[in-house]
Design a protein around this motif. Structure first.
Motif, PDB file in Angstrom:
ATOM      1  N   GLY A   1      -6.942  -8.921  -1.503  1.00  0.00           N
ATOM      2  CA  GLY A   1      -5.882  -9.772  -0.969  1.00  0.00           C
ATOM      3  C   GLY A   1      -5.997  -9.969   0.536  1.00  0.00           C
ATOM      4  N   MET A   2      -6.435  -8.933   1.240  1.00  0.00           N
ATOM      5  CA  MET A   2      -6.620  -9.073   2.688  1.00  0.00           C
ATOM      6  C   MET A   2      -7.764 -10.019   3.025  1.00  0.00           C
ATOM      7  SD  MET A   2      -4.424  -7.516   4.575  1.00  0.00           S
ATOM      8  CE  MET A   2      -5.143  -7.104   6.136  1.00  0.00           C
ATOM      9  N   GLU A   3      -8.712 -10.169   2.102  1.00  0.00           N
ATOM     10  CA  GLU A   3      -9.807 -11.109   2.341  1.00  0.00           C
ATOM     11  C   GLU A   3      -9.327 -12.551   2.368  1.00  0.00           C
ATOM     12  OE1 GLU A   3     -12.714 -10.278  -0.634  1.00  0.00           O
ATOM     13  OE2 GLU A   3     -13.696  -8.762   0.596  1.00  0.00           O
TER      14      GLU A   3
ATOM     15  N   ILE B   1      -5.969  -0.835  -7.943  1.00  0.00           N
ATOM     16  CA  ILE B   1      -4.866  -1.322  -7.118  1.00  0.00           C
ATOM     17  C   ILE B   1      -5.303  -1.440  -5.666  1.00  0.00           C
ATOM     18  CG2 ILE B   1      -2.604  -0.695  -6.188  1.00  0.00           C
ATOM     19  CD1 ILE B   1      -1.951   0.431  -8.979  1.00  0.00           C
ATOM     20  N   ASN B   2      -5.995  -0.437  -5.147  1.00  0.00           N
ATOM     21  CA  ASN B   2      -6.434  -0.494  -3.757  1.00  0.00           C
ATOM     22  C   ASN B   2      -7.547  -1.517  -3.556  1.00  0.00           C
ATOM     23  OD1 ASN B   2      -4.539   1.380  -3.162  1.00  0.00           O
ATOM     24  ND2 ASN B   2      -5.958   3.052  -2.791  1.00  0.00           N
TER      25      ASN B   2
ATOM     26  N   ALA C   1       0.838  -1.203   0.000  1.00  0.00           N
ATOM     27  CA  ALA C   1       0.000   0.000   0.000  1.00  0.00           C
ATOM     28  C   ALA C   1       0.873   1.255   0.000  1.00  0.00           C
ATOM     29  CB  ALA C   1      -0.939  -0.004   1.201  1.00  0.00           C
ATOM     30  N   LEU C   2       1.933   1.251   0.790  1.00  0.00           N
ATOM     31  CA  LEU C   2       2.836   2.414   0.821  1.00  0.00           C
ATOM     32  C   LEU C   2       3.647   2.535  -0.463  1.00  0.00           C
ATOM     33  CD1 LEU C   2       4.089   2.352   4.507  1.00  0.00           C
ATOM     34  CD2 LEU C   2       2.466   3.923   3.449  1.00  0.00           C
ATOM     35  N   ILE C   3       4.067   1.414  -1.014  1.00  0.00           N
ATOM     36  CA  ILE C   3       4.862   1.457  -2.256  1.00  0.00           C
ATOM     37  C   ILE C   3       4.017   1.975  -3.414  1.00  0.00           C
ATOM     38  CG2 ILE C   3       6.026   0.012  -3.963  1.00  0.00           C
ATOM     39  CD1 ILE C   3       6.956  -1.740  -1.578  1.00  0.00           C
ATOM     40  N   THR C   4       2.801   1.486  -3.533  1.00  0.00           N
ATOM     41  CA  THR C   4       1.956   1.957  -4.625  1.00  0.00           C
ATOM     42  C   THR C   4       1.584   3.424  -4.446  1.00  0.00           C
ATOM     43  OG1 THR C   4      -0.040   1.141  -3.524  1.00  0.00           O
ATOM     44  CG2 THR C   4       0.990  -0.298  -5.150  1.00  0.00           C
TER      45      THR C   4
ATOM     46  N   CYS D   1     -10.192   8.370  -5.811  1.00  0.00           N
ATOM     47  CA  CYS D   1     -10.029   7.043  -6.422  1.00  0.00           C
ATOM     48  C   CYS D   1      -9.387   6.057  -5.454  1.00  0.00           C
ATOM     49  CB  CYS D   1      -9.193   7.149  -7.686  1.00  0.00           C
ATOM     50  SG  CYS D   1     -10.046   7.959  -9.036  1.00  0.00           S
ATOM     51  N   GLY D   2      -8.486   6.538  -4.617  1.00  0.00           N
ATOM     52  CA  GLY D   2      -7.781   5.651  -3.697  1.00  0.00           C
ATOM     53  C   GLY D   2      -8.602   5.208  -2.509  1.00  0.00           C
TER      54      GLY D   2
END
Length: 139
Positions: free
Chosen positions: A74-76, A67-68, A37-40, A122-123
């Motif tokens: 992915g957390m699911e 992306i978010n 999340a920080l890299i993106t 958007c994020g």
């Protein structure tokens, strides 16, 4: 008289990732997703002031939405808790606020313009809409 039992139930197909059995692997996935999340966010902030000729072209803000959503998806695979699946977005918002504040030299990475608002919308709004949908899916 027609009751709810007589009505056919709506079956919604839901593609979910398989559950991770090992807690160590699950913890590693959580750390990687939070770091991602920080890299993106860093890539999105760096490419936000992109211009094509003299026209501002903030296409990276539009990439923030899928992306978010993918980070939340992915957390699911790690947890069923709705609040915890939103953790990458909380980290993303924290990083966004750090980038929007002044640094030690007075520099600011995100300006006060429409591109910054578009990136934030958007994020955050797209994953929030996805989470709203996932929380209200008929199971």
């Amino acid at each position: 008289m027609v009751t709810d039992r007589d009505q056919p139930t709506a079956v919604l197909w839901s593609a979910r990732l398989p559950r991770v059995a090992d807690p160590l692997i699950a913890g590693l996935i959580v750390v990687l997703l939070l770091a991602d999340a920080l890299i993106t966010l860093a890539v999105e902030v760096l490419f936000l002031p992109l211009y094509i000729g003299s026209l501002a072209f903030p296409v990276v803000a539009l990439f923030a939405a899928p992306i978010n959503i993918a980070l939340v998806y992915g957390m699911e695979s790690v947890t069923d808790r709705i609040g915890f699946t939103f953790a990458p977005i909380v980290v993303w918002v924290f990083g966004f606020l750090v980038c929007a504040s002044r640094g030690p030299g007075g520099d600011i990475m995100l300006g006060s313009d429409g591109r910054t608002l578009l990136l934030f919308a958007c994020g955050v709004l797209a994953p929030a809409g996805y989470m709203y949908y996932r929380a209200n899916v008929i199971r």
